[in-house]
Design a protein around this motif. Structure first.
Motif, PDB file in Angstrom:
ATOM      1  N   GLU A 179       0.808  -1.227   0.000  1.00  0.00           N
ATOM      2  CA  GLU A 179       0.000   0.000   0.000  1.00  0.00           C
ATOM      3  C   GLU A 179       0.839   1.274   0.000  1.00  0.00           C
ATOM      4  N   THR A 180       2.014   1.224   0.624  1.00  0.00           N
ATOM      5  CA  THR A 180       2.835   2.436   0.768  1.00  0.00           C
ATOM      6  C   THR A 180       3.895   2.581  -0.331  1.00  0.00           C
ATOM      7  N   ALA A 181       3.858   1.693  -1.327  1.00  0.00           N
ATOM      8  CA  ALA A 181       4.876   1.733  -2.385  1.00  0.00           C
ATOM      9  C   ALA A 181       4.821   3.061  -3.137  1.00  0.00           C
ATOM     10  N   GLN A 182       5.990   3.565  -3.438  1.00  0.00           N
ATOM     11  CA  GLN A 182       6.088   4.817  -4.198  1.00  0.00           C
ATOM     12  C   GLN A 182       7.189   4.696  -5.241  1.00  0.00           C
ATOM     13  N   ILE A 183       6.832   4.973  -6.495  1.00  0.00           N
ATOM     14  CA  ILE A 183       7.834   5.011  -7.568  1.00  0.00           C
ATOM     15  C   ILE A 183       8.160   6.465  -7.866  1.00  0.00           C
ATOM     16  N   GLN A 184       9.452   6.790  -7.811  1.00  0.00           N
ATOM     17  CA  GLN A 184       9.907   8.148  -8.092  1.00  0.00           C
ATOM     18  C   GLN A 184      10.535   8.138  -9.482  1.00  0.00           C
ATOM     19  N   TYR A 185       9.746   8.553 -10.470  1.00  0.00           N
ATOM     20  CA  TYR A 185      10.197   8.476 -11.866  1.00  0.00           C
ATOM     21  C   TYR A 185      11.403   9.372 -12.120  1.00  0.00           C
ATOM     22  N   ASN A 186      11.370  10.581 -11.592  1.00  0.00           N
ATOM     23  CA  ASN A 186      12.444  11.536 -11.893  1.00  0.00           C
ATOM     24  C   ASN A 186      13.810  11.043 -11.430  1.00  0.00           C
ATOM     25  N   SER A 187      13.837  10.403 -10.237  1.00  0.00           N
ATOM     26  CA  SER A 187      15.118   9.921  -9.716  1.00  0.00           C
ATOM     27  C   SER A 187      15.333   8.438  -9.998  1.00  0.00           C
ATOM     28  N   GLY A 188      14.322   7.764 -10.588  1.00  0.00           N
ATOM     29  CA  GLY A 188      14.470   6.354 -10.928  1.00  0.00           C
ATOM     30  C   GLY A 188      14.589   5.462  -9.706  1.00  0.00           C
ATOM     31  N   LYS A 189      13.702   5.673  -8.719  1.00  0.00           N
ATOM     32  CA  LYS A 189      13.759   4.887  -7.483  1.00  0.00           C
ATOM     33  C   LYS A 189      12.369   4.419  -7.077  1.00  0.00           C
ATOM     34  N   ILE A 190      12.362   3.384  -6.236  1.00  0.00           N
ATOM     35  CA  ILE A 190      11.108   2.880  -5.693  1.00  0.00           C
ATOM     36  C   ILE A 190      11.283   2.630  -4.206  1.00  0.00           C
ATOM     37  N   GLN A 191      10.290   2.994  -3.420  1.00  0.00           N
ATOM     38  CA  GLN A 191      10.293   2.748  -1.978  1.00  0.00           C
ATOM     39  C   GLN A 191       9.255   1.676  -1.668  1.00  0.00           C
ATOM     40  N   LEU A 192       9.693   0.637  -0.959  1.00  0.00           N
ATOM     41  CA  LEU A 192       8.827  -0.511  -0.684  1.00  0.00           C
ATOM     42  C   LEU A 192       8.874  -0.885   0.789  1.00  0.00           C
ATOM     43  N   ASP A 193       7.760  -1.384   1.285  1.00  0.00           N
ATOM     44  CA  ASP A 193       7.734  -1.990   2.608  1.00  0.00           C
ATOM     45  C   ASP A 193       8.626  -3.232   2.573  1.00  0.00           C
ATOM     46  N   GLU A 194       9.378  -3.467   3.627  1.00  0.00           N
ATOM     47  CA  GLU A 194      10.317  -4.598   3.652  1.00  0.00           C
ATOM     48  C   GLU A 194       9.606  -5.950   3.581  1.00  0.00           C
ATOM     49  N   LYS A 195       8.279  -5.966   3.883  1.00  0.00           N
ATOM     50  CA  LYS A 195       7.537  -7.226   3.888  1.00  0.00           C
ATOM     51  C   LYS A 195       6.967  -7.586   2.517  1.00  0.00           C
ATOM     52  N   VAL A 196       7.021  -6.666   1.574  1.00  0.00           N
ATOM     53  CA  VAL A 196       6.416  -6.929   0.269  1.00  0.00           C
ATOM     54  C   VAL A 196       7.220  -7.995  -0.478  1.00  0.00           C
ATOM     55  N   ASP A 197       6.524  -8.795  -1.275  1.00  0.00           N
ATOM     56  CA  ASP A 197       7.154  -9.883  -2.038  1.00  0.00           C
ATOM     57  C   ASP A 197       7.869  -9.282  -3.257  1.00  0.00           C
ATOM     58  N   LEU A 198       9.211  -9.309  -3.229  1.00  0.00           N
ATOM     59  CA  LEU A 198       9.984  -8.698  -4.309  1.00  0.00           C
ATOM     60  C   LEU A 198       9.802  -9.436  -5.638  1.00  0.00           C
ATOM     61  N   ASN A 199       9.539 -10.740  -5.591  1.00  0.00           N
ATOM     62  CA  ASN A 199       9.328 -11.495  -6.828  1.00  0.00           C
ATOM     63  C   ASN A 199       8.087 -10.991  -7.564  1.00  0.00           C
ATOM     64  N   LYS A 200       7.037 -10.684  -6.790  1.00  0.00           N
ATOM     65  CA  LYS A 200       5.813 -10.156  -7.403  1.00  0.00           C
ATOM     66  C   LYS A 200       6.035  -8.738  -7.928  1.00  0.00           C
ATOM     67  N   VAL A 201       6.836  -7.974  -7.182  1.00  0.00           N
ATOM     68  CA  VAL A 201       7.169  -6.618  -7.644  1.00  0.00           C
ATOM     69  C   VAL A 201       7.927  -6.685  -8.966  1.00  0.00           C
ATOM     70  N   GLU A 202       8.910  -7.594  -9.037  1.00  0.00           N
ATOM     71  CA  GLU A 202       9.701  -7.757 -10.257  1.00  0.00           C
ATOM     72  C   GLU A 202       8.810  -8.162 -11.441  1.00  0.00           C
ATOM     73  N   LYS A 203       7.827  -9.009 -11.171  1.00  0.00           N
ATOM     74  CA  LYS A 203       6.928  -9.465 -12.236  1.00  0.00           C
ATOM     75  C   LYS A 203       6.120  -8.299 -12.796  1.00  0.00           C
ATOM     76  N   ILE A 204       5.625  -7.451 -11.887  1.00  0.00           N
ATOM     77  CA  ILE A 204       4.852  -6.276 -12.325  1.00  0.00           C
ATOM     78  C   ILE A 204       5.742  -5.320 -13.111  1.00  0.00           C
ATOM     79  N   LEU A 205       6.953  -5.102 -12.589  1.00  0.00           N
ATOM     80  CA  LEU A 205       7.873  -4.190 -13.269  1.00  0.00           C
ATOM     81  C   LEU A 205       8.243  -4.709 -14.653  1.00  0.00           C
ATOM     82  N   SER A 206       8.406  -6.028 -14.769  1.00  0.00           N
ATOM     83  CA  SER A 206       8.829  -6.609 -16.049  1.00  0.00           C
ATOM     84  C   SER A 206       7.784  -6.403 -17.140  1.00  0.00           C
TER      85      SER A 206
END
Length: 703
Positions: free
Chosen positions: A29-56
């Motif tokens: 819920e708290t994820a934030q993508i910062q396009y200008n700086s090319g960064k993403i902020q994620l809760d440490e509990k979020v599943d990174l594999n699922k994040v990678e799948k969405i990003l891909s």
């Protein structure tokens, strides 16, 4: 929250879409993508594999290391250039053998289309299935339509030009990001500490308060601290933007990120790196990239409606002429496809962020910390500047501006004997002046502080007084002495009198020294379009009048309490856009009340935390530059918006006589994108703004 760098982000809208998808994940819920700086902020509990799948799904991914990030940057850029080059070559080949049969030509065109835009069109097809309409969707529909009506040549040209457009768009944002990244790399990575007499190299993240660090010539200081041994000149450009080195000695404060020019310094750390001035500055500059100005928010809202409107217009162009005017359906279907391409809002979306990043970066290089694009935009709109006096227009340090002696030898001897042990600022100012002359060094005895008057002391058995006018009550003052005192008071000087029991020996006239640059800064501000400059001070009328005339402010208000400064700022904001400039501590209420708060800090925590903009130098010298850059950014954004919409409007008007073609449509979009990108980047490249210092100031008014 944990922060990761991203690679492969294609556009702001795509980044926003990815963010929404990730926010639907568990703990996302708290994820934030910062396009200008090319960064993403994620809760440490979020599943990174699922994040990678969405990003891909948008060909983006998380960066695992600095090396991977740098490699990907060059690799991605090189691949795009390679594909575009091959596609262009294939297209030219098709043109050269235009007489070949369609069976031979179509595969060549199709090869060029796939090479130049396959990623875009895969995303576009997915969006079509989901009924989601964005840039990729529009381009995909246009390409399918062109192929359907047999316009293979123009469809291929559209694919190549759109691929080139995407490449140039990414290149512009990459240039802005690299400029910001180079600024953020000024922080040192390691520190050499001395423990048990031995040197150890540790990451600066492990540095602790009270650690003793060794800084050799040419090395960066790892964090804020105090010099324990050694003398050197230090380059503080990372903090203040000042290129000239500052001499430092034992006991003096130093800032992390500064460079030791010569010699060896041993520094006792006073702040862990994460709490240092440099770390706070870099963090705030990085955050500043992601704030949205009112202009950007409007553009984002407008673009959400713009694309559906363009699709509706495209449909009308395809349907109305054939149905109601018996026009050729194929011709107007082609025109409708061209309208779709015109509808791509790339240039419009890019009209603001690159310019803002460039403005924030350039100011940061000059030691001017702007905490967000919104404040940069406001700085460019300011028409009134309100200044605190002490420490802003003046140095905030008393000095003897004038003195009058009626018994020269005794006057200096008594003043030195009484004031040399005092830490009072006025006593230090007197000692600085007395030290310029030869005098007898005597010891004062029986020193007694008289409230509201000054000090009485015995020297060589005789009683003397050093203080204000109240301290000499009862002493007969000669006419000449009386006129001298009156004259100094008229000049707005603070008086310190030295007397024995029968007569006045001399008078010191003390004032707050005006900064050397204040007058030229005021001139530059007026010439840059600032309509009104106002000084707000708690000092008395005569002092305020004197300072205002010397520096050239156009009006002043004296004798103000802090709450009265706030009221004056409120009054000024009713007449225009007001920026309040102070030291970030005493003027905090007024800074918060103004449309924009600007603090003079030289790295102090209070200044960094209080204001919207911080001048990291201990003077106003770069304020005109900051305002000029902000005004330039605002002008650039307005020009970009006009170009982005103007070129598209011209292209759309070509539909009336039926002259709009697919390649004209894509060129109008690509041309606008290239123009807004290059124009925005000139903010980084251009040399220092010229300042005009010969403006005549009107006589200050007072209230």
């Amino acid at each position: 929250m944990k922060e990761y760098r991203l690679k492969g982000l294609s556009c702001p809208n795509c980044a926003a879409d990815l963010e929404q998808q990730i926010q639907k994940l568990d703990n996302g819920e708290t994820a934030q993508i910062q396009y200008n700086s090319g960064k993403i902020q994620l809760d440490e509990k979020v599943d990174l594999n699922k994040v990678e799948k969405i990003l891909s799904s948008d060909h983006a991914s998380l960066v695992k290391s600095d090396d991977e990030d740098e490699h990907e940057l060059h690799s991605h850029s090189s691949n795009i250039k390679m594909y575009l080059g091959i596609a262009t070559g294939v297209f030219i080949l098709a043109l050269l053998v235009d007489g070949m049969t369609s069976v031979t030509a179509i595969p060549i065109y199709l090869t060029a289309i796939i090479l130049s835009g396959y990623q875009t069109f895969i995303k576009g097809l997915k969006n079509l299935v989901r009924l989601k309409f964005n840039i990729e969707t529009l381009m995909t529909i246009a390409l399918i339509g062109a192929v359907a009506i047999g316009e293979w040549r123009e469809g291929t040209l559209v694919a190549i030009l759109f691929g080139l457009n995407e490449y140039l768009e990414g290149l512009g944002m990459q240039k802005a990001r690299k400029s910001m990244a180079s600024l953020l790399q000024i922080a040192p990575k390691e520190a050499v500490i001395i423990r048990n007499g031995e040197e150890q190299t540790i990451p600066i993240s492990s540095l602790q308060v009270n650690d003793l660090v060794l800084v050799r010539s040419g090395d960066k200081l790892p964090s804020d601290g105090v010099i324990e041994s050694g003398n050197s000149s230090v380059n503080e450009a990372a903090i203040t933007g000042e290129a000239m080195p500052v001499e430092k000695a034992v006991g003096e404060d130093v800032f992390g990120g500064s460079i030791n020019n010569e010699g060896v310094l041993r520094i006792r750390i006073t702040k862990a790196y994460k709490d240092s001035s440099l770390a706070k500055i870099l963090h705030l500059v990085e955050e500043a990239q992601e704030t949205k100005t009112p202009t950007e928010q409007f553009i984002n809202r407008f673009s959400r409606y713009y694309t559906p409107i363009i699709m509706a217009i495209s449909a009308l162009v395809m349907i109305v002429p054939p149905v109601f005017f018996n026009a050729d359906f194929g011709e107007w279907f082609y025109q409708g496809l061209a309208v779709l391409i015109v509808g791509c809002p790339c240039a419009l979306i890019l009209s603001s962020p690159i310019a803002n990043i460039a403005g924030i970066t350039r100011n940061a290089r000059n030691g001017i910390l702007i905490k967000g694009s919104v404040y940069l935009e406001q700085l460019g709109m300011i028409d009134t500047l309100a200044f605190d006096k002490t420490g802003t227009l003046t140095k905030g340090k008393p000095y003897v501006e004038k003195y009058e002696t009626f018994d020269h030898e005794t006057f200096l001897t008594v003043a030195a004997a009484v004031e040399k042990h005092s830490s009072h600022p006025l006593a230090k100012a007197i000692m600085d002046k007395v030290s310029e002359f030869p005098y007898r060094e005597l010891e004062a005895e029986k020193l007694e502080t008289i409230a509201g008057q000054g000090i009485e002391a015995t020297i060589d058995g005789k009683r003397y007084r050093v203080g204000n006018e109240n301290s000499v009550k009862g002493i007969q003052i000669e006419e000449g002495v009386h006129s001298t005192i009156a004259s100094m008071k008229e000049e707005g000087l603070t008086l310190v009198l030295v007397a024995d029991d029968t007569k006045i020996l001399g008078v010191f006239g003390i004032s707050d020294e005006i900064r050397e640059e204040s007058e030229s800064v005021m001139s530059a501000l007026h010439s840059s379009g600032i309509k009104n400059t106002v000084m707000l001070t708690g000092d008395h009328q005569k002092t305020a009048e004197k300072v205002s005339k010397r520096v050239g402010v156009r009006s002043y208000f004296a004798g103000l309490m802090p709450e009265e400064k706030v009221e004056k700022v409120k009054e000024l904001t009713k007449e225009g856009k007001v920026a309040m400039i102070g030291d970030g501590i005493n003027d905090a209420p007024a800074l918060a009340t103004a449309n924009l708060g600007i603090a003079m800090g030289k790295g102090t925590d209070s200044a960094i935390e209080t204001a919207d903009i911080v001048l990291m130098q201990d003077h106003l010298g770069k304020l005109p530059d900051a305002i000029s850059i902000a005004k330039r950014v605002n002008r650039t954004i307005r020009l970009n918006i006009a170009l982005a919409l103007g070129l598209k409007l011209i292209a759309l008007l070509l539909t009336i006589p039926g002259l709009l073609t697919l390649w004209i449509a894509i060129l109008s979009d690509m041309g606008a994108t290239i123009l807004v990108t290059l124009i925005s980047l000139t903010i980084l490249w251009e040399k220092k703004e010229k300042q005009v210092n010969d403006v005549q100031h009107p006589e200050p008014q007072h209230s």
